[in-house]
Design an enzyme around this catalytic site. Structure first.
Site, PDB file in Angstrom:
ATOM      1  N   SER B 125       0.841  -1.203   0.000  1.00  0.00           N
ATOM      2  CA  SER B 125       0.000   0.000   0.000  1.00  0.00           C
ATOM      3  C   SER B 125       0.869   1.243   0.000  1.00  0.00           C
ATOM      4  O   SER B 125       1.993   1.228   0.508  1.00  0.00           O
ATOM      5  CB  SER B 125      -0.872  -0.015   1.255  1.00  0.00           C
ATOM      6  OG  SER B 125      -1.424   1.259   1.488  1.00  0.00           O
ATOM      7  N   TYR B 149      -1.234   0.093  10.039  1.00  0.00           N
ATOM      8  CA  TYR B 149      -1.454  -0.608   8.764  1.00  0.00           C
ATOM      9  C   TYR B 149      -0.257  -0.432   7.828  1.00  0.00           C
ATOM     10  O   TYR B 149       0.276  -1.414   7.290  1.00  0.00           O
ATOM     11  CB  TYR B 149      -2.721  -0.051   8.110  1.00  0.00           C
ATOM     12  CG  TYR B 149      -3.034  -0.578   6.735  1.00  0.00           C
ATOM     13  CD1 TYR B 149      -3.567  -1.847   6.550  1.00  0.00           C
ATOM     14  CD2 TYR B 149      -2.820   0.217   5.606  1.00  0.00           C
ATOM     15  CE1 TYR B 149      -3.873  -2.313   5.283  1.00  0.00           C
ATOM     16  CE2 TYR B 149      -3.130  -0.244   4.334  1.00  0.00           C
ATOM     17  CZ  TYR B 149      -3.655  -1.513   4.177  1.00  0.00           C
ATOM     18  OH  TYR B 149      -3.958  -1.970   2.924  1.00  0.00           O
ATOM     19  N   LYS B 153       2.475  -3.245   6.482  1.00  0.00           N
ATOM     20  CA  LYS B 153       2.746  -3.459   5.062  1.00  0.00           C
ATOM     21  C   LYS B 153       4.238  -3.248   4.758  1.00  0.00           C
ATOM     22  O   LYS B 153       4.842  -3.992   3.981  1.00  0.00           O
ATOM     23  CB  LYS B 153       1.899  -2.511   4.204  1.00  0.00           C
ATOM     24  CG  LYS B 153       0.407  -2.825   4.211  1.00  0.00           C
ATOM     25  CD  LYS B 153       0.091  -4.110   3.466  1.00  0.00           C
ATOM     26  CE  LYS B 153      -1.400  -4.344   3.268  1.00  0.00           C
ATOM     27  NZ  LYS B 153      -1.706  -5.618   2.604  1.00  0.00           N
TER      28      LYS B 153
END
Lengths: 289, 289
Positions: B125, B149, B153
């Site tokens: 991402s 998050y 990633k």
């Protein structure tokens, strides 16, 4: 202030402990207690003005980190790691100690909660960087580690930043270069030869350079650097100044560095002296503005 | 070729599966089997020229990854993740799925050994990047994620690179931007409002912009982009050329984009048409050289 040092029996751990014991304080706070941990027994300091406990354990087994942080140390120096060469040879061990162990420590701190928010000082490494390198490598240079060790350190940095952002701790990572000269026998760090090629010739022994002689590397010899700074400060003070000038450093360099230099037989035959090498080095460094 | 899709019931997973079923091949190889996994039951495709199995399970529990890779799929698309908003709200769940789950998958592949070395396509991402941003953000821009998050990633990317370097797999990570427009109801992604502010007005509904209106963000609307490319290729072919020119794209843009644009009431009152907006957009894009 209670200080916990993980990896206290290693080279950096021993130097750090020695210094903390000598100073008796860290920043503006008096040290009231220290806990020294390592997988091999840390030496019990002979005399200290406060209680110093030692713990011999693998910090990366279940439950170990919880015990280590249970008494809520205010500052945690996390130096414990499998070095680069070993982490490359033993994939599982490297990930278990360098990634899982660090995460267990961070989680143990997080799960204490109740406002517990220690300062966590983590020794990362320049191994987080990968080639090709620019001339100057800043902290903003991207992380493309070339070894599992560097991968693990880069991951730990990301965890440390996220756990700090979340308010679980006050973390800081320091990307240490290769510390030279390691005393005694080489360890399993891939960069160990940087110490060897300095240490062995000084002892009159042969050393093998396992890389091309145009390899550039970043090393730190903390003792010489610290002493050069201290001597330069003293010179400034004796001259009635409250600040150090480049001339102070240049003036003290021969005294601090002379005995740290071994000449090649060729240079000796040519009557080249260590002071000539120091003068050449000082001349080659631009004066900061 | 056996293809395993983890997270096959999500938006990207469904679009990917649909496309693979339609093409019947990936790169130069025919697909002979597919396995679709998700924590909610993936839809069983109505007709396909090869067997398609579905697995409903949490891939991040002990033993799940081993089962999923036991039959040695040649290509693994790993799209399974807890989205940004949820990973931020539920710290443990985010790390369990986005970090531990991915690592379990990579380890399950590694431990099969015996020359097993699948292609692993991992959806990362743009959340791996953190402010302050330069004008252009390249892949070499450093990773300072602002959310758990993005941290997870970024860590997964590091693991993927190290496991690939070690020869355990042939991994590649793709940093997806926000995919717009998500159909149906918003999910728990922090970036979900980018879809909302496009989808709701098109349906005549009000949408709230929860950020300042000078926020710049990178989104992808794959269908319009893919169709614009296909139409431009067709235009080039009809003109007897084997290559697409910028003029082909400009010529097809109104037909592909016209119905995707909703004007503000003010613009409509001024008799501004969607084609005017497209012409202005085309004029503002420099011709590549």
């Amino acid at each position: 202030m209670h200080i916990l040092v993980l990896g206290a029996a290693g080279m950096v751990g021993r130097k750090l402990t020695e210094r903390l014991l000598r100073d008796g304080r860290l920043g503006k706070s008096d040290i009231t207690r220290m806990t020294l941990q390592d997988v091999v027994a840390p030496a019990q300091p002979a005399d200290s003005g406060f209680p110093v406990g030692t713990v011999t354990c693998d910090f990366a087994v279940a439950g170990a980190a919880e015990k280590l942080v249970a008494e809520r140390p205010d500052v945690i120096f996390h130096l414990a790691a499998i070095v680069s060469g070993e982490a490359e040879l033993d994939f599982d061990k490297g990930y278990r100690i360098n990634l899982d162990g660090t995460r267990m420590l961070l989680d143990a701190i997080r799960l204490i909660g109740n406002g517990y928010k220690p300062r966590v000082v983590f020794t990362s490494s320049i191994a987080v960087f990968g080639a090709p390198f620019p001339d100057k490598i800043g902290d903003e240079f991207f992380n493309t580690p070339l070894l599992s060790y560097g991968t693990q350190k880069a991951i730990d940095e990301l965890l440390l930043a996220d756990y700090t952002r979340r308010g679980f701790m006050d973390g800081i990572g320091i990307r240490l270069p290769t510390i030279c000269i390691r005393p005694g026998l080489p360890n399993k760090a891939a960069s160990g030869f940087f110490s060897n090629i300095l240490r062995e010739p000084l002892a009159g022994k042969e050393a093998i350079l396992p890389v091309s002689d145009d390899v550039r590397h970043w090393v730190a010899s903390p003792r010489a650097a610290v002493h050069l700074l201290a001597a330069s400060r003293a010179a400034a003070r004796l001259a009635g100044r409250a600040f150090v000038t480049p001339d102070d450093v240049a003036k003290m360099a021969p005294a601090v560095l002379r005995h740290r230099i071994a000449l090649t037989p060729d240079a000796e035959l040519e009557r080249y002296r260590p002071d000539d090498a120091i003068a050449a080095a000082v001349r080659s460094v631009p004066v900061p503005r």
